[in-house]
Design an enzyme around this catalytic site. Structure first.
Site, PDB file in Angstrom:
ATOM      1  N   VAL A 185     -72.756  37.945 -53.910  1.00 27.24           N
ATOM      2  CA  VAL A 185     -73.528  38.693 -52.917  1.00 27.24           C
ATOM      3  C   VAL A 185     -73.418  40.190 -53.202  1.00 27.24           C
ATOM      4  CG1 VAL A 185     -73.760  39.236 -50.459  1.00 27.24           C
ATOM      5  CG2 VAL A 185     -73.214  36.897 -51.187  1.00 27.24           C
ATOM      6  N   THR A 214     -68.141  40.245 -48.391  1.00 30.96           N
ATOM      7  CA  THR A 214     -69.296  39.574 -48.989  1.00 30.96           C
ATOM      8  C   THR A 214     -68.820  38.465 -49.914  1.00 30.96           C
ATOM      9  OG1 THR A 214     -69.329  41.308 -50.682  1.00 30.96           O
ATOM     10  CG2 THR A 214     -70.838  41.551 -48.828  1.00 30.96           C
ATOM     11  N   ASP A 215     -69.579  37.355 -49.936  1.00 32.92           N
ATOM     12  CA  ASP A 215     -69.189  36.176 -50.710  1.00 32.92           C
ATOM     13  C   ASP A 215     -69.475  36.358 -52.199  1.00 32.92           C
ATOM     14  OD1 ASP A 215     -68.478  34.969 -48.327  1.00 32.92           O
ATOM     15  OD2 ASP A 215     -70.431  34.000 -48.065  1.00 32.92           O
ATOM     16  N   LYS A 216     -69.112  35.353 -52.949  1.00 33.80           N
ATOM     17  CA  LYS A 216     -69.330  35.334 -54.394  1.00 33.80           C
ATOM     18  C   LYS A 216     -70.804  35.561 -54.728  1.00 33.80           C
ATOM     19  CE  LYS A 216     -69.027  32.246 -58.403  1.00 33.80           C
ATOM     20  NZ  LYS A 216     -68.642  30.881 -58.866  1.00 33.80           N
TER      21      LYS A 216
END
Length: 434
Positions: A162, A158-160
């Site tokens: 998220v 998962t990205d920053k």
């Protein structure tokens, strides 16, 4: 073991310093007490010292009790090493098994899920997770330094910013007593282990995952038309607009070339083709006076920023900034300007292991990875830590409102003009009819 170590230490001290209480021989009325002299052992006879001569001392024994203390310290260090080895031996006797952990976390303040070794300034979810695993006694410290030693793998990076309500990681651990309680005891409240299950020895959570379901939560004023509706907390999504949103989201279903929905793929790369099983927007709901809606998308896999761009393009069409035809053009090789919605509302909701469950879920040895019993805990975690964070952050930072203000600067007609310049007929902006 401890008794043997103490006895060995006491013997070492006696050998260095001599007996503490010398035995006394028979008393003589004229000479007083005499020391009991033992006969010399064969091969070790010494000549008697002359009367009045001062006995020589062994230079190695001049330290007296200081030498004994040194030997005692060395023996104590040896005892500590033995006790440490005993603890390690006890851990080795614990069963070390491959498991999966069901995780929920709020991603605000973190630089994504995956650990960045050597980049302590970019804190990730896995930094806190690995620390808790070591401190709880599930893994040795060197496994925390090199995660490959515990065969660690996550389903999704998962990205920053998220969040996740159903992230799954696989790893090998010591199955200590009360393992979930001990791990959670070393985690912050916005990161929870919601479930644990045994899996096959070769299980890899990333490779065995058939599909992933994400949700994207956003205030419904994002769907307000740029010319007619006011973009504030009083906006309420109409049934007609919701139907149009779902019609556009349904266009993503199937296999398409999503190279325009990420910055990491070229138009002719095979890995840019992704399969979307379903995508729709649920009925809106009101929280703290503001209306929100949740978009759900299920796909085999997703590229970096793909879902945020899928949402962003639909919002741009509904608001009247981009034509509906832009969705079809985005599958082609030409570069299309696709806006990227904020990361705040994106949540990994669930991961699916259908093929694994078919093969191992009913073999009598392993449990199916469906997390039915954990659904209540997952829902409670979303209500307590994920949804409130999205709502409060949107109120304070207005990330969606500020992003909507950037939509007019995008050049959504660029590919249409390029096609017209080559003699092709430019598609009409059907999305501007509202």
């Amino acid at each position: 073991m401890a008794i043997r170590v103490v006895r060995a230490a006491a013997g070492a001290v006696r050998r260095a310093c001599g007996p503490c209480s010398p035995s006394l021989g028979p008393r003589s009325p004229s000479l007083g007490p005499r020391l009991l002299r033992l006969p010399p052992m064969a091969g070790n006879v010494e000549a008697p010292a002359p009367v009045g001569a001062r006995p020589e001392r062994d230079p190695k024994a001049r330290g007296g009790w200081r030498g004994g203390a040194r030997i005692w310290e060395e023996t104590e260090q040896q005892a500590k090493k033995l006790r440490s080895a005993s603890d390690a031996e006890q851990h080795r006797k614990l069963p070390k098994r491959k498991i999966v952990l069901l995780m929920g976390y709020s991603g605000k303040g973190y630089h994504g899920m995956q650990r960045n070794v050597g980049s302590s300034q970019f804190k990730t979810i896995e930094d806190d997770l690995v620390s808790a695993l070591v401190r709880s006694g599930c893994i040795p410290e060197n496994h925390g330094e090199d995660m490959r030693k515990m065969s660690f793998q996550r389903c999704a990076r998962t990205d920053k910013g998220v969040s996740a309500a159903g992230q799954v990681v696989s790893l090998k651990v010591w199955l200590i007593d009360d393992i979930l309680e001990k791990i959670n005891g070393h985690l912050p409240p916005h990161i929870r282990i919601l479930g644990l299950k045994r899996v096959t020895g070769g299980f890899n959570s990333k490779n065995k995952c058939d599909a992933r379901t994400y949700l994207y939560m956003l205030p419904t004023f994002a769907f307000a038309h740029k010319d007619h509706d006011v973009q504030d907390e009083s906006y309420r999504l109409s049934a007609d607009t919701l139907r149009r949103v779902n019609a556009l989201l349904a266009c993503y279903k199937g296999t398409h070339n999503f190279h325009n929905f990420t910055s990491q793929k070229g138009p002719r790369e095979a890995s840019a083709r992704r399969y979307i099983l379903d995508m729709f927007c649920e009925e809106p709901f009101v929280r703290e006076g503001m209306e929100f809606a949740v978009i759900k998308v299920k796909g085999q896999s997703f590229m970096t920023h793909q879902i945020r761009k899928m949402v962003g393009l639909v919002v741009a069409v509904i608001k009247g900034y981009a034509p509906e035809s832009l969705l079809e053009r985005s599958w082609g090789e030409a570069k299309v300007d696709v806006p990227k919605a904020p990361g705040l509302g994106l949540v990994l909701e669930r991961v699916h292991f259908d093929k694994y469950n078919q093969r191992f879920g009913n073999d009598g040895l392993h449990e199916p990875l469906d997390w039915t019993q954990e659904e209540a805990g997952v829902a409670a975690f979303k209500e307590q830590h994920i949804y409130p964070t999205i709502i409060s952050t949107e109120r304070q930072e207005r990330s969606m409102a500020r992003w909507l203000g950037t939509l007019p600067v995008h050049d959504f007609d660029a590919t249409a003009h390029a096609a017209a310049g080559l003699g092709a007929k430019a598609p009409s902006p059907l999305g501007d009819s509202d």
